[in-house]
Design a protein around this motif. Structure first.
Motif, mmCIF file in Angstrom:
data_model
loop_
_atom_site.group_PDB
_atom_site.id
_atom_site.type_symbol
_atom_site.label_atom_id
_atom_site.label_comp_id
_atom_site.label_asym_id
_atom_site.label_seq_id
_atom_site.Cartn_x
_atom_site.Cartn_y
_atom_site.Cartn_z
ATOM 1 N N GLY A 1 0.829 -1.222 0.000
ATOM 2 C CA GLY A 1 0.000 0.000 0.000
ATOM 3 C C GLY A 1 0.856 1.261 0.000
ATOM 4 O O GLY A 1 0.545 2.241 -0.674
ATOM 5 N N LEU B 1 -3.564 13.909 -7.249
ATOM 6 C CA LEU B 1 -5.005 13.796 -7.473
ATOM 7 C C LEU B 1 -5.354 13.515 -8.937
ATOM 8 O O LEU B 1 -6.295 12.760 -9.208
ATOM 9 N N LEU C 1 -6.290 10.119 -10.407
ATOM 10 C CA LEU C 1 -7.591 9.492 -10.141
ATOM 11 C C LEU C 1 -8.567 9.687 -11.300
ATOM 12 O O LEU C 1 -9.655 9.117 -11.303
ATOM 13 N N LEU D 1 -8.839 4.452 -10.106
ATOM 14 C CA LEU D 1 -9.713 4.886 -9.012
ATOM 15 C C LEU D 1 -10.467 3.688 -8.429
ATOM 16 O O LEU D 1 -10.518 3.508 -7.207
ATOM 17 N N GLU E 1 -8.111 1.511 -6.390
ATOM 18 C CA GLU E 1 -7.805 2.139 -5.100
ATOM 19 C C GLU E 1 -8.944 1.929 -4.107
ATOM 20 O O GLU E 1 -8.718 1.638 -2.936
ATOM 21 N N ILE E 2 -10.177 2.093 -4.619
ATOM 22 C CA ILE E 2 -11.347 1.935 -3.742
ATOM 23 C C ILE E 2 -11.441 0.491 -3.248
ATOM 24 O O ILE E 2 -11.662 0.238 -2.059
ATOM 25 N N PHE F 1 -8.948 -1.716 -3.075
ATOM 26 C CA PHE F 1 -7.803 -2.001 -2.189
ATOM 27 C C PHE F 1 -8.061 -1.427 -0.791
ATOM 28 O O PHE F 1 -7.882 -2.117 0.222
ATOM 29 N N ALA F 2 -8.511 -0.175 -0.742
ATOM 30 C CA ALA F 2 -8.737 0.468 0.559
ATOM 31 C C ALA F 2 -9.824 -0.268 1.347
ATOM 32 O O ALA F 2 -9.722 -0.425 2.572
ATOM 33 N N PHE G 1 -8.355 -3.611 2.631
ATOM 34 C CA PHE G 1 -7.369 -3.258 3.664
ATOM 35 C C PHE G 1 -8.096 -2.939 4.978
ATOM 36 O O PHE G 1 -7.758 -3.449 6.043
ATOM 37 N N ILE H 1 -11.235 10.713 0.045
ATOM 38 C CA ILE H 1 -10.719 11.414 -1.145
ATOM 39 C C ILE H 1 -11.504 10.947 -2.377
ATOM 40 O O ILE H 1 -11.985 11.757 -3.176
ATOM 41 N N ILE I 1 -7.031 15.100 1.653
ATOM 42 C CA ILE I 1 -5.650 14.727 1.308
ATOM 43 C C ILE I 1 -4.707 15.027 2.477
ATOM 44 O O ILE I 1 -3.835 14.223 2.813
ATOM 45 N N GLU J 1 -2.420 12.324 4.256
ATOM 46 C CA GLU J 1 -0.958 12.431 4.392
ATOM 47 C C GLU J 1 -0.549 12.349 5.853
ATOM 48 O O GLU J 1 0.467 11.744 6.190
ATOM 49 N N ALA K 1 -0.596 8.715 6.860
ATOM 50 C CA ALA K 1 0.579 7.988 6.362
ATOM 51 C C ALA K 1 1.781 8.312 7.249
ATOM 52 O O ALA K 1 2.505 7.414 7.691
ATOM 53 N N TYR L 1 4.076 5.795 9.668
ATOM 54 C CA TYR L 1 5.538 5.613 9.609
ATOM 55 C C TYR L 1 6.141 5.758 10.999
ATOM 56 O O TYR L 1 6.995 4.978 11.410
HETATM 57 C C1 HEM Z 1 -5.153 1.442 2.267
HETATM 58 C C2 HEM Z 1 -5.220 2.227 1.245
HETATM 59 C C3 HEM Z 1 -4.241 3.351 0.997
HETATM 60 C C4 HEM Z 1 -2.940 3.525 1.396
HETATM 61 C C5 HEM Z 1 -2.084 2.592 2.267
HETATM 62 C C6 HEM Z 1 -2.489 4.793 0.868
HETATM 63 C C7 HEM Z 1 -1.234 5.348 1.045
HETATM 64 C C8 HEM Z 1 -0.836 6.593 0.592
HETATM 65 C C9 HEM Z 1 0.410 7.226 0.911
HETATM 66 C C10 HEM Z 1 1.506 6.628 1.802
HETATM 67 C C11 HEM Z 1 0.432 8.424 0.298
HETATM 68 C C12 HEM Z 1 1.556 9.477 0.346
HETATM 69 C C13 HEM Z 1 1.233 10.470 1.456
HETATM 70 C C14 HEM Z 1 2.359 11.448 1.696
HETATM 71 O O1 HEM Z 1 2.678 12.211 0.771
HETATM 72 O O2 HEM Z 1 2.880 11.457 2.832
HETATM 73 C C15 HEM Z 1 -0.804 8.559 -0.433
HETATM 74 C C16 HEM Z 1 -1.142 9.642 -1.213
HETATM 75 C C17 HEM Z 1 -2.312 9.775 -1.887
HETATM 76 N N1 HEM Z 1 -3.370 8.887 -1.841
HETATM 77 FE FE1 HEM Z 1 -3.446 7.150 -0.827
HETATM 78 N N2 HEM Z 1 -3.523 5.360 0.148
HETATM 79 C C18 HEM Z 1 -4.604 4.512 0.203
HETATM 80 C C19 HEM Z 1 -5.824 4.685 -0.363
HETATM 81 C C20 HEM Z 1 -6.160 5.745 -1.189
HETATM 82 C C21 HEM Z 1 -7.430 5.905 -1.868
HETATM 83 C C22 HEM Z 1 -8.624 4.946 -1.788
HETATM 84 C C23 HEM Z 1 -7.349 7.084 -2.563
HETATM 85 C C24 HEM Z 1 -8.376 7.724 -3.443
HETATM 86 C C25 HEM Z 1 -8.998 7.076 -4.361
HETATM 87 C C26 HEM Z 1 -6.054 7.655 -2.340
HETATM 88 C C27 HEM Z 1 -5.591 8.845 -2.872
HETATM 89 C C28 HEM Z 1 -4.372 9.418 -2.644
HETATM 90 C C29 HEM Z 1 -3.947 10.678 -3.220
HETATM 91 C C30 HEM Z 1 -4.769 11.580 -4.165
HETATM 92 C C31 HEM Z 1 -2.650 10.889 -2.752
HETATM 93 C C32 HEM Z 1 -1.742 12.059 -3.143
HETATM 94 C C33 HEM Z 1 -1.825 13.175 -2.177
HETATM 95 C C34 HEM Z 1 -0.988 14.321 -2.668
HETATM 96 O O3 HEM Z 1 -1.446 15.039 -3.571
HETATM 97 O O4 HEM Z 1 0.137 14.469 -2.142
HETATM 98 N N3 HEM Z 1 -5.344 6.819 -1.478
HETATM 99 N N4 HEM Z 1 -1.565 7.435 -0.222
#
Ligand code: HEM
Ligand code: HEM
Length: 186
Positions: A22, A30, A33, A39, A42-43, A45-46, A49, A102, A117, A121, A124, A128
């Protein structure tokens, strides 16, 4: 000697792989997506999870913490370990939940995605920090040979308590910290 169940170990280690996956597959921004198949993935997987985290939490919640320890564990020590485990669960629930938030806001074209978002972040980042603490504390305990490593980790088994001047000094500091925690929180 006390050990976690085979199922608990199986979940711990397969979930570690799922978490690592993950984190590595993370969405970069963004605009990605706009790809509907990503998209949807991701939905899905989430959702999976999140379901696994919840099942795991309810399966583990009545299991004693630091189960494999040879000696009685001070209450302050248990309190810290439980708090870190709870924070791990909190971050692991927040990650997919804010990810789904999101996705929902993005699909509906609604405002507030930036806030979702930022929360994502933060989740996440929290994961860590608390997982690094968890792994660091576990390695420290492994060096001391306290027994709890063997209860969850199938490799590099401990053979018993290790003694050294440095470890005795560190243990004296630990005792003080546990007393302080007990006075404040227990
Ligand atoms: C268990 C599921 C998920 C995990 C483990 C995960 C993990 C992460 C991590 C580690 C980041 C980086 C954050 C950072 O910059 O510190 C991230 C960014 C992001 N995630 Fe996820 N994510 C998950 C589910 C989703 C879902 C379902 C969506 C939307 C459909 C999504 C959308 C995004 C977006 C848009 C970013 C970028 C944010 C930015 O602009 O910096 N994530 N994700
Ligand atoms: C890769 C290095 C890791 C090591 C050496 C390790 C080791 C351990 C050990 C020895 C325990 C048992 C503690 C006790 O008896 O109370 C444990 C429990 C736990 N670990 Fe890890 N761990 C690792 C990675 C992770 C990761 C990546 C996560 C989260 C994604 C995690 C989440 C947990 C949780 C929540 C518990 C509490 C018991 C449970 O609810 O399953 N660990 N770990």
């Amino acid at each position: 000697m006390n050990s976690h169940t085979t199922l608990a170990k199986f979940i711990h280690w397969t979930f570690t792989l799922l978490y690592a996956y993950g984190i590595f597959k993370q969405v970069d921004d963004l605009t990605e997506l706009e790809d509907a198949s990503l998209l949807n993935f991701e939905i899905m997987f989430a959702t999976i999870f999140l379901i696994i985290v919840l099942i795991r939490y309810f399966y583990m919640k009545d299991t004693p913490t630091l189960l494999g320890a040879h000696e009685d564990v001070p209450k302050g020590h248990l309190f810290i370990a439980k708090t870190v485990h709870r924070l791990v669960y909190f971050s692991l629930i927040m990650l997919p939940t804010t990810g789904l938030l999101i996705a929902g806001l993005f699909n509906l074209g609604m405002g507030g995605v930036e806030i979702a978002i930022a929360l994502h972040e933060f989740s996440a980042f929290l994961s860590y920090v608390v997982i690094a603490l968890h792994v660091g504390a576990t390695l420290y305990s492994r060096i001391k040979g306290e027994g709890l490593w063997n209860a969850m980790v199938p490799v590099w088994k401990e053979s018993g308590k290790n003694n050294s001047n440095l470890l005795s000094k560190l243990e004296a500091i630990e005792e003080k910290i546990y007393k302080k925690v007990e006075d404040k929180f227990i």
